[in-house]
Design an enzyme around this catalytic site. Structure first.
Site, PDB file in Angstrom:
ATOM      1  N   ASN A 119     -14.537   0.105   4.273  1.00 47.02           N
ATOM      2  CA  ASN A 119     -13.135  -0.321   4.242  1.00 47.02           C
ATOM      3  C   ASN A 119     -12.908  -1.574   3.403  1.00 47.02           C
ATOM      4  O   ASN A 119     -11.807  -1.763   2.872  1.00 47.02           O
ATOM      5  CB  ASN A 119     -12.697  -0.566   5.701  1.00 47.02           C
ATOM      6  CG  ASN A 119     -11.456  -1.414   5.802  1.00 47.02           C
ATOM      7  OD1 ASN A 119     -10.347  -0.934   5.593  1.00 47.02           O
ATOM      8  ND2 ASN A 119     -11.630  -2.701   6.126  1.00 47.02           N
ATOM      9  N   TYR A 168      -7.088  -1.749  -9.736  1.00 45.56           N
ATOM     10  CA  TYR A 168      -7.058  -1.368  -8.316  1.00 45.56           C
ATOM     11  C   TYR A 168      -6.853   0.147  -8.203  1.00 45.56           C
ATOM     12  O   TYR A 168      -7.562   0.845  -7.464  1.00 45.56           O
ATOM     13  CB  TYR A 168      -5.929  -2.127  -7.613  1.00 45.56           C
ATOM     14  CG  TYR A 168      -5.807  -1.862  -6.125  1.00 45.56           C
ATOM     15  CD1 TYR A 168      -6.557  -2.589  -5.206  1.00 45.56           C
ATOM     16  CD2 TYR A 168      -4.940  -0.883  -5.632  1.00 45.56           C
ATOM     17  CE1 TYR A 168      -6.446  -2.355  -3.835  1.00 45.56           C
ATOM     18  CE2 TYR A 168      -4.819  -0.635  -4.276  1.00 45.56           C
ATOM     19  CZ  TYR A 168      -5.573  -1.371  -3.376  1.00 45.56           C
ATOM     20  OH  TYR A 168      -5.461  -1.125  -2.024  1.00 45.56           O
ATOM     21  N   GLY A 189     -15.497  -5.010   6.065  1.00 47.52           N
ATOM     22  CA  GLY A 189     -14.165  -5.627   6.050  1.00 47.52           C
ATOM     23  C   GLY A 189     -13.501  -5.503   7.409  1.00 47.52           C
ATOM     24  O   GLY A 189     -12.284  -5.372   7.505  1.00 47.52           O
ATOM     25  N   ALA A 221      -7.506   2.439 -10.422  1.00 45.95           N
ATOM     26  CA  ALA A 221      -8.698   3.167 -10.904  1.00 45.95           C
ATOM     27  C   ALA A 221      -9.777   3.217  -9.826  1.00 45.95           C
ATOM     28  O   ALA A 221     -10.419   4.259  -9.612  1.00 45.95           O
ATOM     29  CB  ALA A 221      -9.243   2.485 -12.155  1.00 45.95           C
ATOM     30  N   ASP A 229       0.805  -3.826   6.546  1.00 38.59           N
ATOM     31  CA  ASP A 229       1.070  -5.251   6.752  1.00 38.59           C
ATOM     32  C   ASP A 229      -0.227  -6.020   7.009  1.00 38.59           C
ATOM     33  O   ASP A 229      -0.657  -6.172   8.155  1.00 38.59           O
ATOM     34  CB  ASP A 229       2.026  -5.403   7.940  1.00 38.59           C
ATOM     35  CG  ASP A 229       2.445  -6.838   8.129  1.00 38.59           C
ATOM     36  OD1 ASP A 229       2.243  -7.646   7.203  1.00 38.59           O
ATOM     37  OD2 ASP A 229       2.977  -7.154   9.209  1.00 38.59           O
ATOM     38  N   THR A 230      -0.867  -6.482   5.918  1.00 38.53           N
ATOM     39  CA  THR A 230      -2.128  -7.235   6.031  1.00 38.53           C
ATOM     40  C   THR A 230      -2.125  -8.346   4.973  1.00 38.53           C
ATOM     41  O   THR A 230      -1.255  -8.385   4.103  1.00 38.53           O
ATOM     42  CB  THR A 230      -3.350  -6.335   5.745  1.00 38.53           C
ATOM     43  OG1 THR A 230      -3.329  -5.990   4.363  1.00 38.53           O
ATOM     44  CG2 THR A 230      -3.379  -5.091   6.611  1.00 38.53           C
TER      45      THR A 230
HETATM   46  N1  LIG Z   1      -2.832  -3.450   2.930  1.00 38.36           N
HETATM   47  C1  LIG Z   1      -2.448  -2.409   2.194  1.00 38.36           C
HETATM   48  O1  LIG Z   1      -1.252  -2.264   1.850  1.00 38.36           O
HETATM   49  C2  LIG Z   1      -3.438  -1.351   1.831  1.00 38.36           C
HETATM   50  C3  LIG Z   1      -4.808  -1.552   1.887  1.00 38.36           C
HETATM   51  N2  LIG Z   1      -5.653  -0.537   1.509  1.00 38.36           N
HETATM   52  C4  LIG Z   1      -7.094  -0.702   1.558  1.00 38.36           C
HETATM   53  O2  LIG Z   1      -7.499  -0.946   2.893  1.00 38.36           O
HETATM   54  C5  LIG Z   1      -8.701  -1.703   2.904  1.00 38.36           C
HETATM   55  C6  LIG Z   1      -8.543  -2.889   3.842  1.00 38.36           C
HETATM   56  O3  LIG Z   1      -7.530  -3.724   3.324  1.00 38.36           O
HETATM   57  P1  LIG Z   1      -6.628  -4.694   4.209  1.00 38.36           P
HETATM   58  O4  LIG Z   1      -6.987  -4.612   5.628  1.00 38.36           O
HETATM   59  O5  LIG Z   1      -5.255  -4.466   3.792  1.00 38.36           O
HETATM   60  O6  LIG Z   1      -7.080  -6.089   3.582  1.00 38.36           O
HETATM   61  P2  LIG Z   1      -7.371  -7.506   4.253  1.00 38.36           P
HETATM   62  O7  LIG Z   1      -7.435  -8.447   3.114  1.00 38.36           O
HETATM   63  O8  LIG Z   1      -6.433  -7.766   5.370  1.00 38.36           O
HETATM   64  O9  LIG Z   1      -8.829  -7.299   4.890  1.00 38.36           O
HETATM   65  C7  LIG Z   1      -9.936  -7.011   4.084  1.00 38.36           C
HETATM   66  C8  LIG Z   1     -11.199  -7.523   4.744  1.00 38.36           C
HETATM   67  O10 LIG Z   1     -12.270  -7.248   3.844  1.00 38.36           O
HETATM   68  C9  LIG Z   1     -13.089  -8.384   3.742  1.00 38.36           C
HETATM   69  N3  LIG Z   1     -13.759  -8.425   2.443  1.00 38.36           N
HETATM   70  C10 LIG Z   1     -13.218  -8.625   1.224  1.00 38.36           C
HETATM   71  N4  LIG Z   1     -14.160  -8.647   0.293  1.00 38.36           N
HETATM   72  C11 LIG Z   1     -15.340  -8.438   0.926  1.00 38.36           C
HETATM   73  C12 LIG Z   1     -16.685  -8.377   0.494  1.00 38.36           C
HETATM   74  N5  LIG Z   1     -17.021  -8.548  -0.791  1.00 38.36           N
HETATM   75  N6  LIG Z   1     -17.647  -8.145   1.411  1.00 38.36           N
HETATM   76  C13 LIG Z   1     -17.315  -7.991   2.738  1.00 38.36           C
HETATM   77  N7  LIG Z   1     -16.069  -8.061   3.198  1.00 38.36           N
HETATM   78  C14 LIG Z   1     -15.081  -8.290   2.303  1.00 38.36           C
HETATM   79  C15 LIG Z   1     -12.145  -9.566   3.922  1.00 38.36           C
HETATM   80  O11 LIG Z   1     -12.830 -10.751   4.320  1.00 38.36           O
HETATM   81  C16 LIG Z   1     -11.200  -9.037   4.981  1.00 38.36           C
HETATM   82  O12 LIG Z   1     -11.627  -9.350   6.280  1.00 38.36           O
HETATM   83  C17 LIG Z   1      -8.970  -2.085   1.445  1.00 38.36           C
HETATM   84  O13 LIG Z   1      -9.919  -1.188   0.901  1.00 38.36           O
HETATM   85  C18 LIG Z   1      -7.620  -1.882   0.782  1.00 38.36           C
HETATM   86  O14 LIG Z   1      -7.727  -1.619  -0.597  1.00 38.36           O
HETATM   87  C19 LIG Z   1      -5.191   0.677   1.092  1.00 38.36           C
HETATM   88  C20 LIG Z   1      -3.864   0.911   1.030  1.00 38.36           C
HETATM   89  C21 LIG Z   1      -2.872  -0.072   1.390  1.00 38.36           C
HETATM   90  C1  LIG Z   2       2.966  -1.515  -6.491  1.00 42.25           C
HETATM   91  C2  LIG Z   2       2.719  -2.597  -5.499  1.00 42.25           C
HETATM   92  C3  LIG Z   2       1.442  -3.304  -5.711  1.00 42.25           C
HETATM   93  C4  LIG Z   2       1.004  -4.080  -4.502  1.00 42.25           C
HETATM   94  C5  LIG Z   2      -0.440  -4.427  -4.575  1.00 42.25           C
HETATM   95  C6  LIG Z   2      -1.003  -4.848  -3.306  1.00 42.25           C
HETATM   96  C7  LIG Z   2      -1.521  -4.065  -2.402  1.00 42.25           C
HETATM   97  C8  LIG Z   2      -1.891  -2.699  -2.537  1.00 42.25           C
HETATM   98  C9  LIG Z   2      -1.522  -1.850  -1.585  1.00 42.25           C
HETATM   99  C10 LIG Z   2      -1.888  -0.458  -1.628  1.00 42.25           C
HETATM  100  O1  LIG Z   2      -3.024  -0.074  -1.786  1.00 42.25           O
HETATM  101  C11 LIG Z   2      -0.775   0.564  -1.450  1.00 42.25           C
HETATM  102  C12 LIG Z   2      -0.271   1.013  -2.771  1.00 42.25           C
HETATM  103  C13 LIG Z   2       0.700   1.887  -2.969  1.00 42.25           C
HETATM  104  C14 LIG Z   2       1.329   2.758  -1.938  1.00 42.25           C
HETATM  105  C15 LIG Z   2       2.724   2.488  -1.645  1.00 42.25           C
HETATM  106  C16 LIG Z   2       3.641   3.367  -1.250  1.00 42.25           C
HETATM  107  C17 LIG Z   2       3.538   4.826  -1.301  1.00 42.25           C
HETATM  108  C18 LIG Z   2       4.521   5.522  -0.379  1.00 42.25           C
HETATM  109  C19 LIG Z   2       4.828   6.904  -0.850  1.00 42.25           C
HETATM  110  C20 LIG Z   2       5.745   7.662   0.087  1.00 42.25           C
HETATM  111  O2  LIG Z   2       6.243   7.133   1.083  1.00 42.25           O
HETATM  112  O3  LIG Z   2       5.963   8.841  -0.181  1.00 42.25           O
END
Ligand SMILES: NC(=O)C1=CN([C@@H]2O[C@H](COP(=O)(O)OP(=O)(O)OC[C@H]3O[C@@H](n4cnc5c(N)ncnc54)[C@H](O)[C@@H]3O)[C@@H](O)[C@H]2O)C=CC1
Ligand SMILES: CCCCC/C=C\C=C\C(=O)C/C=C\C/C=C\CCCC(=O)O
Length: 262
Positions: A91, A151, A12, A153, A188-189
């Site tokens: 990731n 998610y 990713g 879980a 912010d993604t």
């Molecule tokens: N953005 C958020 O608020 C948070 C994100 N995360 C985790 O961080 C990680 C990265 O997420 P972000 O950068 O936010 O997402 P994003 O959507 O910006 O980037 C994810 C990347 O993974 C790739 N991807 C998705 N499915 C795939 C697959 N089956 N095979 C290969 N690549 C694949 C996508 O093409 C993309 O480039 C994820 O595991 C997410 O759950 C965790 C906490 C908060």
């Molecule tokens: C509940 C909102 C759902 C949004 C779903 C989309 C993306 C998921 C993002 C995450 O993985 C992050 C999830 C939760 C963490 C958020 C805030 C915790 C901050 C706690 C603190 O500041 O003490």
């Protein structure tokens, strides 16, 4: 652990948190394979990074991490190109409560698969030199948000698996591989935009205003801070089985676990 001469594989890695991690690794002298499903975004990312860091330091491998054979090939191709593997960041992740089976496949099954492949390529048990694995979880694993049960879980699962295998690596085996977990709050993604859409949230889309209020309450982090956390987990050789949390209120910090008592 210095990053000069080291080789990393980031799933990713073409955008969001993964791309920020790739940029930090390149800035610090590592060579990187960015492995991603999205061909066009991956090619664009590779072209940008070539401009910034030079052409021979990064490769893009198009791969769906849920395809076990393709993921295995991605690891093999990385080692063939760069000659070794030292750092793996599992990731890639999605937020899809409607197609929740896919969410389990990408967020948990592929992280397990990626960890086992990483051990095959880095563990001293396989005659390799050791290394470090970072598995990406989320603060959702601590909040138990009722709006994203699957998610949540998967992110619990990532922590449980990573801590168990880290203990195995350090206590039972002689892997020379550290395994750590990183739990960001909102970042912010593109993934964060999924809360707006029925095709990703299913029936939980009705909570979208509530989601946004939560984001306003807790704040939204920049991907570069998560990349700083990754770098720390790679370079600090005392960290194994650690669970790093990154939030707006506390920045980079660690979850602590009570020791088991009889
Ligand atoms: N953005 C958020 O608020 C948070 C994100 N995360 C985790 O961080 C990680 C990265 O997420 P972000 O950068 O936010 O997402 P994003 O959507 O910006 O980037 C994810 C990347 O993974 C790739 N991807 C998705 N499915 C795939 C697959 N089956 N095979 C290969 N690549 C694949 C996508 O093409 C993309 O480039 C994820 O595991 C997410 O759950 C965790 C906490 C908060
Ligand atoms: C509940 C909102 C759902 C949004 C779903 C989309 C993306 C998921 C993002 C995450 O993985 C992050 C999830 C939760 C963490 C958020 C805030 C915790 C901050 C706690 C603190 O500041 O003490």
């Amino acid at each position: 652990m210095s990053l000069h001469g080291k080789v990393a594989l980031v799933t990713g890695g073409a955008q969001g948190i993964g791309r920020a991690g790739v940029e930090h690794l390149l800035e610090n002298g590592a060579k990187v394979a960015l492995v991603d499903l999205n061909q066009s975004v991956g090619e664009e990312c590779k072209s940008d990074l070539d401009g910034q860091f030079g052409e021979d330091n990064c490769i893009f491998i198009q791969c769906d991490v849920t395809d076990a054979r393709k993921l295995r090939d991605a690891f093999q191709n990385t080692v063939e190109k760069f000659g070794r593997l030292d750092i793996v960041i599992n990731n890639a992740g999605i937020n899809n409560e409607k197609n929740w089976e896919k969410t389990i496949e990408v967020n948990l099954t592929s992280v397990i698969q990626g960890t086992y492949l990483a051990l095959e390529h880095m563990s001293k048990e396989y005659g390799k030199e050791g290394g470090v694995i970072i598995n990406i979880s989320s603060m959702a694993a601590f909040l138990h948000s009722p709006h994203q049960p699957v998610y949540t879980a998967t992110k619990h699962g990532v922590i449980g698996f990573s801590r168990a295998i880290a203990q195995d690596a350090s206590e039972q085996g002689n892997y020379g591989v550290r395994i750590n977990t990183l739990c960001p709050a909102f970042v912010d993604t593109q993934l964060l935009r999924t809360v707006e859409h029925e095709e990703t949230m299913g029936k939980f889309v009705k909570y979208k205003d509530e989601f946004k209020q939560r984001m306003d309450k807790y704040g939204v982090l920049k991907p570069s801070l998560i990349a700083e956390g990754m770098l720390r987990m790679i370079t600090d050789e005392s960290l194994n089985g650690a669970v790093m949390k990154i939030t707006c209120s506390k920045g980079i910090h660690f979850h602590t676990y009570e020791p088991l008592s009889a």
